[in-house]
Design a protein around this motif. Structure first.
Motif, PDB file in Angstrom:
ATOM      1  N   LEU A 105       0.446  -1.168  -0.051  1.00  0.00           N
ATOM      2  CA  LEU A 105      -0.225  -0.451  -0.205  1.00  0.00           C
ATOM      3  C   LEU A 105       0.571   1.536  -0.007  1.00  0.00           C
ATOM      4  O   LEU A 105       1.982   1.279   1.144  1.00  0.00           O
ATOM      5  N   PHE A 106       0.645   2.088  -0.994  1.00  0.00           N
ATOM      6  CA  PHE A 106       1.469   3.377  -0.782  1.00  0.00           C
ATOM      7  C   PHE A 106       0.450   4.310  -0.246  1.00  0.00           C
ATOM      8  O   PHE A 106      -1.007   4.143   0.213  1.00  0.00           O
ATOM      9  N   HIS A 107       0.564   5.781   0.083  1.00  0.00           N
ATOM     10  CA  HIS A 107       0.245   6.362   0.754  1.00  0.00           C
ATOM     11  C   HIS A 107       0.280   7.443   0.534  1.00  0.00           C
ATOM     12  O   HIS A 107       0.137   8.661   0.663  1.00  0.00           O
ATOM     13  N   THR A 108       0.213   7.886  -1.065  1.00  0.00           N
ATOM     14  CA  THR A 108       0.524   8.935  -1.560  1.00  0.00           C
ATOM     15  C   THR A 108      -0.481   9.254  -2.793  1.00  0.00           C
ATOM     16  O   THR A 108      -0.822  11.255  -2.645  1.00  0.00           O
ATOM     17  N   GLU A 109      -1.252   9.011  -2.862  1.00  0.00           N
ATOM     18  CA  GLU A 109      -2.390   9.233  -3.179  1.00  0.00           C
ATOM     19  C   GLU A 109      -3.446   9.275  -3.502  1.00  0.00           C
ATOM     20  O   GLU A 109      -4.193   9.851  -3.230  1.00  0.00           O
ATOM     21  N   ASN A 110      -3.317   8.763  -2.036  1.00  0.00           N
ATOM     22  CA  ASN A 110      -5.196   8.490  -0.961  1.00  0.00           C
ATOM     23  C   ASN A 110      -5.357  10.173  -1.359  1.00  0.00           C
ATOM     24  O   ASN A 110      -6.766   9.951  -1.552  1.00  0.00           O
ATOM     25  N   LEU A 111      -5.060  11.540  -0.819  1.00  0.00           N
ATOM     26  CA  LEU A 111      -6.153  12.470  -0.829  1.00  0.00           C
ATOM     27  C   LEU A 111      -6.645  13.454  -1.990  1.00  0.00           C
ATOM     28  O   LEU A 111      -6.692  13.642  -2.097  1.00  0.00           O
ATOM     29  N   VAL A 112      -5.277  12.873  -2.836  1.00  0.00           N
ATOM     30  CA  VAL A 112      -5.632  12.998  -3.929  1.00  0.00           C
ATOM     31  C   VAL A 112      -7.131  12.891  -4.836  1.00  0.00           C
ATOM     32  O   VAL A 112      -8.135  13.071  -4.976  1.00  0.00           O
ATOM     33  N   ALA A 113      -6.844  11.271  -4.366  1.00  0.00           N
ATOM     34  CA  ALA A 113      -8.332  10.495  -5.052  1.00  0.00           C
ATOM     35  C   ALA A 113      -9.576  11.423  -3.960  1.00  0.00           C
ATOM     36  O   ALA A 113     -10.442  10.884  -4.127  1.00  0.00           O
ATOM     37  N   LEU A 114      -9.169  11.653  -3.017  1.00  0.00           N
ATOM     38  CA  LEU A 114     -10.805  11.753  -2.236  1.00  0.00           C
ATOM     39  C   LEU A 114     -11.049  13.161  -2.635  1.00  0.00           C
ATOM     40  O   LEU A 114     -12.205  13.174  -2.239  1.00  0.00           O
TER      41      LEU A 114
END
Lengths: 282, 137
Positions: A105-114
């Motif tokens: 699991l990466f944690h760099t694109e979560n906020l972009v998606a949301l």
């Protein structure tokens, strides 16, 4: 915040977030297509793709990897937002979820998606969209709080003495070197300055658990954003881990008076819906 | 109606983004993460799974994540090697790496025991190497 300011800020946010997603998904397209060559046994679906019982067909993945930057770019430019917004949010969410479905699991694109999901929903409402700006700000702040709480739940107050941070920095850089990747040239120096690690750990917690203060007003938001930006610069320098969405300031933009940038946007993208064009800033 | 939306939007966003706190922090997923990545005390000594090329002198040559796992993401490469060893598939992975390297090249899939702080601060080499699979392309 007046309705006019809200619309301008939302237009800037839509442009920044969608343009970021377009550029990121275009630049990372080769990596997003890497799974075409992965052995099926490595597939470990997560999140929205958790019910898949095998990898996506090659043509579906290729189509998604092409559709993501295109739809995000169209959305950024304000064209057909009620169509391009949901398509962009869906495509970005699926390709990034698929990228996360191979054991790590990466944690760099979560906020972009949301953020894209909020912007896509906002494209369907036509007046008083302050809720969308506030929701994006809450999402930004919330991710930091969750990260801070995870540290306390897993390591307790011991996280603050600096040893956990020292071991994390050392492990991450050592792993990079053993697996042929670029490590931080500053990590060794930093770890030898033992006195710095405790204050660095405390500063990390202040940024993460203090994030909700950014919702109190413009000055709080600016102050916290500067600290959060410095936090990500430090992660880049000492761990060689890039959080580009945060380092470019896009993640922090919902907290800041971005409406001042509206005159720099392409003319068509100043409007979030197909409503009449917003007047330029005085 | 507008007022309700103005309140409900941020409230829903807050509930969604902090909802992972209801799970065990180790129960991570995407996009609603618990962000556990820097939360653990990893300690000093580690068994790190990796893969190297063995040259004609028997020396180890570090391979890139692309050669090891077909990706430029080092963490994914690391997890791929670790999982392959754990699942008894080290030989399979070794063969895939050797195929990427080309004919006549020797590959070791192995676990290196490292004091990570000493390694980074003083260049102390791994104290142990356990070869899990060796193959020739």
């Amino acid at each position: 915040m007046s309705a006019d300011v809200t619309e301008r800020r939302l237009a800037v946010l839509r442009f920044l977030v969608a343009a970021y997603a377009a550029v990121w998904s275009a630049v990372r397209a080769p990596a997003l297509l890497d799974p075409l060559a992965f052995a099926d046994r490595r597939f470990d679906p997560v999140g929205p793709l958790g019910l898949l019982d095998g990898p996506l067909p090659d043509l579906v993945l290729i189509g998604l990897v092409i559709a993501t930057p295109v739809s995000c770019a169209v959305f950024a430019l304000g064209r057909f937002p009620t169509i391009s917004g949901p398509v962009a949010a869906f495509a970005f969410l699926v390709v990034t979820t698929y990228r996360n479905s191979w054991g790590q699991l990466f944690h760099t694109e979560n906020l972009v998606a949301l953020h894209l999901v909020v912007l896509a929903v906002a494209a369907y409402t036509r007046s008083d969209r302050r809720w969308a700006v506030d929701a994006m700000a809450v999402l930004t702040v919330g991710t930091y709080v969750v990260a801070g709480v995870a540290k306390l739940r897993i390591s307790g107050l011991a996280w603050l003495d600096g040893d956990v941070l020292r071991h994390q920095i050392a492990f991450d850089n050592a792993r990079k070197e053993l697996l042929g990747d670029v490590s931080s040239p500053f990590a060794g120096w930093f770890l030898r300055q033992g006195w710095l690690l405790g204050p660095a750990a405390v500063a990390t917690m202040v940024v993460e658990l203090g994030a909700p203060l950014a919702l109190l007003g413009r000055r709080w938001a600016l102050g916290w954003s500067v600290m959060a930006f410095g936090f990500h610069v430090a992660i880049t320098v000492f761990m060689a881990i890039l959080f580009p969405y945060q380092l470019l300031g896009v993640a922090l933009a919902p907290l800041l008076p971005m409406e001042r940038l509206v005159q720099w946007l392409p003319r068509r993208s100043r409007d979030l819906t197909e409503a009449p064009e917003i007047k330029p800033v005085e | 109606m507008r007022f309700r939306l103005r309140i409900a939007g941020p409230v829903v966003a807050a509930v969604v983004v902090v909802s992972p706190m209801l799970r065990e922090p180790t129960n991570d997923t995407y996009p609603l993460s618990t962000y556990p990545m820097f939360a653990f005390d990893r300690g000093v000594e580690h068994d790190i799974a990796t893969a190297v090329e063995v040259d004609v002198d028997g020396d180890a040559v570090r391979l890139s994540p692309k050669l090891i796992a077909g990706t430029d993401e080092v963490i994914l490469a690391s997890v791929t090697v670790k999982r392959s060893i754990a699942l008894g598939e080290a030989e399979l992975l070794c063969g895939e790496i050797a195929e990427r390297l080309g004919p006549g090249r020797t590959v070791d899939v192995r676990v290196e025991t490292v004091d990570v702080v000493a390694f980074i601060t003083a260049g102390v080499e791994p104290s142990g190497i356990d070869v899990k699979a060796r193959c020739v392309g």
